[in-house]
Design a protein around this motif. Structure first.
Motif, PDB file in Angstrom:
ATOM      1  N   ALA A   1       0.811  -1.219   0.000  1.00 44.68           N
ATOM      2  CA  ALA A   1       0.000   0.000   0.000  1.00 44.68           C
ATOM      3  C   ALA A   1       0.845   1.270   0.000  1.00 44.68           C
ATOM      4  O   ALA A   1       0.311   2.374  -0.074  1.00 44.68           O
ATOM      5  N   ARG A   2       2.152   1.101   0.067  1.00 44.13           N
ATOM      6  CA  ARG A   2       3.031   2.271   0.093  1.00 44.13           C
ATOM      7  C   ARG A   2       3.256   2.824  -1.316  1.00 44.13           C
ATOM      8  O   ARG A   2       3.349   2.065  -2.275  1.00 44.13           O
ATOM      9  N   GLU A   3       3.398   4.130  -1.396  1.00 40.21           N
ATOM     10  CA  GLU A   3       3.815   4.778  -2.638  1.00 40.21           C
ATOM     11  C   GLU A   3       5.265   5.212  -2.504  1.00 40.21           C
ATOM     12  O   GLU A   3       5.712   5.582  -1.421  1.00 40.21           O
ATOM     13  N   TYR A   4       5.992   5.178  -3.624  1.00 39.62           N
ATOM     14  CA  TYR A   4       7.398   5.559  -3.580  1.00 39.62           C
ATOM     15  C   TYR A   4       7.497   7.071  -3.341  1.00 39.62           C
ATOM     16  O   TYR A   4       6.839   7.854  -4.034  1.00 39.62           O
ATOM     17  N   PRO A   5       8.302   7.494  -2.358  1.00 32.70           N
ATOM     18  CA  PRO A   5       8.403   8.932  -2.053  1.00 32.70           C
ATOM     19  C   PRO A   5       8.980   9.740  -3.219  1.00 32.70           C
ATOM     20  O   PRO A   5       9.996   9.368  -3.803  1.00 32.70           O
ATOM     21  N   LYS A   6       8.309  10.845  -3.533  1.00 35.15           N
ATOM     22  CA  LYS A   6       8.789  11.782  -4.551  1.00 35.15           C
ATOM     23  C   LYS A   6       8.450  13.191  -4.093  1.00 35.15           C
ATOM     24  O   LYS A   6       7.676  13.377  -3.165  1.00 35.15           O
TER      25      LYS A   6
ATOM     26  N   GLU B   1       0.224  10.617  11.826  1.00 33.98           N
ATOM     27  CA  GLU B   1      -0.561   9.752  10.933  1.00 33.98           C
ATOM     28  C   GLU B   1      -1.998  10.249  10.798  1.00 33.98           C
ATOM     29  O   GLU B   1      -2.585  10.211   9.712  1.00 33.98           O
ATOM     30  N   TYR B   2      -2.558  10.732  11.893  1.00 30.77           N
ATOM     31  CA  TYR B   2      -3.919  11.263  11.838  1.00 30.77           C
ATOM     32  C   TYR B   2      -3.984  12.496  10.923  1.00 30.77           C
ATOM     33  O   TYR B   2      -4.853  12.604  10.061  1.00 30.77           O
ATOM     34  N   LEU B   3      -3.050  13.423  11.112  1.00 33.95           N
ATOM     35  CA  LEU B   3      -3.032  14.646  10.297  1.00 33.95           C
ATOM     36  C   LEU B   3      -2.784  14.320   8.819  1.00 33.95           C
ATOM     37  O   LEU B   3      -3.351  14.954   7.930  1.00 33.95           O
ATOM     38  N   ALA B   4      -1.935  13.313   8.570  1.00 37.58           N
ATOM     39  CA  ALA B   4      -1.577  12.986   7.184  1.00 37.58           C
ATOM     40  C   ALA B   4      -2.682  12.222   6.470  1.00 37.58           C
ATOM     41  O   ALA B   4      -3.064  12.580   5.349  1.00 37.58           O
ATOM     42  N   TYR B   5      -3.197  11.194   7.092  1.00 35.22           N
ATOM     43  CA  TYR B   5      -4.084  10.272   6.386  1.00 35.22           C
ATOM     44  C   TYR B   5      -5.574  10.571   6.573  1.00 35.22           C
ATOM     45  O   TYR B   5      -6.403  10.094   5.802  1.00 35.22           O
ATOM     46  N   GLU B   6      -5.901  11.389   7.575  1.00 33.92           N
ATOM     47  CA  GLU B   6      -7.311  11.737   7.778  1.00 33.92           C
ATOM     48  C   GLU B   6      -7.584  13.220   7.567  1.00 33.92           C
ATOM     49  O   GLU B   6      -8.720  13.615   7.336  1.00 33.92           O
ATOM     50  N   CYS B   7      -6.535  14.050   7.675  1.00 28.34           N
ATOM     51  CA  CYS B   7      -6.700  15.491   7.450  1.00 28.34           C
ATOM     52  C   CYS B   7      -5.986  15.947   6.176  1.00 28.34           C
ATOM     53  O   CYS B   7      -5.913  17.155   5.908  1.00 28.34           O
TER      54      CYS B   7
ATOM     55  N   GLY C   1       6.137   7.638   5.567  1.00 27.81           N
ATOM     56  CA  GLY C   1       5.839   7.182   4.217  1.00 27.81           C
ATOM     57  C   GLY C   1       4.593   7.812   3.636  1.00 27.81           C
ATOM     58  O   GLY C   1       3.986   8.729   4.200  1.00 27.81           O
ATOM     59  N   ILE C   2       4.211   7.305   2.474  1.00 23.15           N
ATOM     60  CA  ILE C   2       3.015   7.757   1.756  1.00 23.15           C
ATOM     61  C   ILE C   2       2.175   6.521   1.446  1.00 23.15           C
ATOM     62  O   ILE C   2       2.702   5.516   0.978  1.00 23.15           O
ATOM     63  N   VAL C   3       0.894   6.612   1.729  1.00 25.72           N
ATOM     64  CA  VAL C   3      -0.024   5.495   1.480  1.00 25.72           C
ATOM     65  C   VAL C   3      -0.816   5.774   0.206  1.00 25.72           C
ATOM     66  O   VAL C   3      -1.248   6.904  -0.028  1.00 25.72           O
ATOM     67  N   LYS C   4      -0.965   4.754  -0.618  1.00 25.11           N
ATOM     68  CA  LYS C   4      -1.734   4.911  -1.860  1.00 25.11           C
ATOM     69  C   LYS C   4      -3.145   5.405  -1.555  1.00 25.11           C
ATOM     70  O   LYS C   4      -3.820   4.894  -0.664  1.00 25.11           O
ATOM     71  N   GLY C   5      -3.565   6.399  -2.314  1.00 31.26           N
ATOM     72  CA  GLY C   5      -4.900   6.953  -2.131  1.00 31.26           C
ATOM     73  C   GLY C   5      -4.972   8.073  -1.123  1.00 31.26           C
ATOM     74  O   GLY C   5      -5.952   8.812  -1.079  1.00 31.26           O
ATOM     75  N   ALA C   6      -3.923   8.221  -0.292  1.00 32.10           N
ATOM     76  CA  ALA C   6      -3.908   9.303   0.703  1.00 32.10           C
ATOM     77  C   ALA C   6      -3.296  10.561   0.099  1.00 32.10           C
ATOM     78  O   ALA C   6      -2.345  10.488  -0.683  1.00 32.10           O
ATOM     79  N   LYS C   7      -3.820  11.706   0.469  1.00 27.92           N
ATOM     80  CA  LYS C   7      -3.297  12.971  -0.048  1.00 27.92           C
ATOM     81  C   LYS C   7      -2.139  13.502   0.788  1.00 27.92           C
ATOM     82  O   LYS C   7      -1.401  14.376   0.339  1.00 27.92           O
ATOM     83  N   GLY C   8      -1.998  12.988   2.000  1.00 26.52           N
ATOM     84  CA  GLY C   8      -0.938  13.465   2.886  1.00 26.52           C
ATOM     85  C   GLY C   8       0.249  12.523   2.931  1.00 26.52           C
ATOM     86  O   GLY C   8       0.285  11.481   2.262  1.00 26.52           O
ATOM     87  N   SER C   9       1.250  12.893   3.720  1.00 23.68           N
ATOM     88  CA  SER C   9       2.458  12.082   3.872  1.00 23.68           C
ATOM     89  C   SER C   9       3.066  12.331   5.246  1.00 23.68           C
ATOM     90  O   SER C   9       2.813  13.356   5.878  1.00 23.68           O
TER      91      SER C   9
END
Length: 471
Positions: free
Chosen positions: A120-125, A234-240, A290-298
């Motif tokens: 589920a991880r995206e490669y960091p860019k 994680e809360y701020l990145a993946y939910e906010c 990291g960055i999760v696929k589908g998430a706008k944050g990191s």
């Protein structure tokens, strides 16, 4: 469902032991009520059959074996989460210490986080701009990366941490979705005050969430401080949908607390007395970046650690280097020569840098300039070694120019000062100015077309003069 126990079987240091306990869970939180009515908090750290061992956060002084009441709360350590955490200061266990009251929680979350499927991880860019040339130009921080800072006793890692918090921003102008979570572990009161005062005076506190664990606070609190910080991130990145930079200092204090805790449990020590599971424990923290696929944050991490006796082979930096994607090493000799920040370019590395720079991210010539600066500075070290043997007067003209280049590189490119913030264009332009002091034929890492466009000794003199003035 909460359960209550009366009395306890054994007290050992900060640990208490209960016998005949059923349906207890590892990491479960307990409330301990003393005979005088005061309460303390603990968590279950070991289970063996019907015996449970609890670590008491506030210590075991005054606990009675007969009259102590213990309530098992049926859940692990949790932290209140809301966007209101930004601009707030908490202690190491997530309780507010800024006098602004409790956080209105949108949810509570387990501080240990949830397992993340590697698929589920995206490669960091893309990159995060720190405004520090030695990082942005040569060891670029990529969104979703974990890039530690290796320091030593007496080196200005606290000052560097404050500068990064003060200056860090996303690669564009959009800073509304950028936040910083700052976790300090085992710091003295004056250092904690320095962090708070610096963030408030520079006006960045509104985008910062701080966790402060002081050196006289319980060690068990120190072991959960980074987990509280990362849970908020994680809360701020993946939910906010925010891009979050997490700075953790000092990871060596965390590891020493872990060593003391392991020793109190009677576990067999590993290298330098640290527990044998130190690698997996550190990985459980670092891998939460990291960055999760589908998430706008990191979530991006900068763990800071001090190397005992400047020993990079110590278990803490050694294992950290295995888990993370590079390191920024502070150099003591540069610090003694008055250079700030004293970042050792040749010892430092950002393994993900190549994927977040260049056209579309920083600038087309970024990678080539960085490679040439590394190569040229390596030749400076060789020229200095030769000069120490035969004397500088006996060096060739080319070696003398390398000596001069090295001096300017350290004073201008690396040593930019605490209050100087540089854009990526300013950093690369200074790099070209320094390279223009060398003969063209020495620039063997650069494309001839780039040299034709940017090599300009006359312009280099003006750029260097302005940089020396701090402009």
């Amino acid at each position: 469902m909460a359960k209550q126990l009366l009395g306890l079987s054994e007290v050992s240091g900060s640990l208490v032991v209960y016998n005949n306990v059923e349906d207890v869970s590892f990491e479960e939180v307990v409330n301990i009520e003393m005979a005088d009515g005061t309460t303390r908090t603990g968590r279950v750290v070991e289970i063996e059959g019907d015996k449970a061992v609890v670590q008491v956060f506030e210590g075991t002084m005054g606990l009675s074996k007969k009259n102590t009441k213990t309530k098992l709360l049926g859940h692990p350590v949790e932290i209140a989460l809301s966007k209101e955490v930004l601009g707030r200061t908490f202690n190491g266990s997530g309780r507010p210490i800024d006098g602004l009251g409790e956080v209105y929680a949108e949810k509570f979350a387990d501080i240990n986080g949830k397992p993340l499927n590697p698929v589920a991880r995206e490669y960091p860019k893309n990159y995060i701009l720190t405004g520090i040339s030695a990082i942005d130009g040569l060891n670029t921080l990529i969104r979703g990366q974990k890039l530690p800072i290796f320091s030593g006793s007496g080196l200005p890692h606290d000052k560097l941490a404050v500068q990064i918090v003060k200056q860090a921003q996303l690669s564009g102008d959009d800073d509304e979705n950028f936040a910083i979570v700052f976790g300090a572990m085992g710091v003295k009161n004056d250092v904690a005050d320095y962090f708070k005062r610096s963030f408030e005076e520079t006006g960045v506190m509104e985008k910062v969430c701080m966790f402060i664990n002081l050196s006289n606070d319980p060690i068990i609190e120190r072991t959960i401080t980074p987990r509280c910080a990362l849970t908020v991130a994680e809360y701020l990145a993946y939910e906010c949908d925010m891009h979050v930079l997490v700075i953790l200092t000092d990871m060596t204090s965390y590891c020493e607390a872990l060593r003391e805790f392991s020793s109190s449990k009677g576990e067999i020590p590993g290298r330098k007395g640290y527990p044998g599971y130190l690698y997996s424990d550190l990985a459980s923290l670092y891998e939460r970046a990291g960055i999760v696929k589908g998430a706008k944050g990191s979530v991006t991490q900068i763990p800071i650690l001090t190397m005992p006796n400047d020993d990079i082979t110590n278990p803490v930096p050694d294992l950290t280097g295995y888990i993370t994607e590079g390191q920024i090493v502070l150099d003591r000799n540069m610090h003694l020569n008055g250079i700030y920040p004293p970042i050792g370019s040749l010892q430092s590395l950002s393994r993900l840098m190549k994927d977040g720079i260049g056209e579309g991210y920083t600038r087309k010539d970024h990678k080539d300039v960085a490679n040439q600066l590394f190569a040229s500075y390596a030749k400076v070290i060789d020229a200095r070694s030769l000069a120490s043997v035969i004397g500088e007067d006996e060096l060739s003209d080319t070696d003398k120019r390398y000596i001069q280049f090295g001096k300017l590189f350290e004073e201008i490119f690396i040593g930019q000062g605490f209050n100087v913030k540089r854009s990526i264009n300013e950093t690369l332009n200074i790099g070209w100015a320094l390279l223009s002091t060398l003969p063209k034929e020495e620039l063997d890492r650069l494309d001839p077309e780039l040299i034709k466009q940017n090599y300009d000794p006359s312009h280099a003199e003006r750029t260097i003069a302005l940089a020396l003035k701090g402009e």
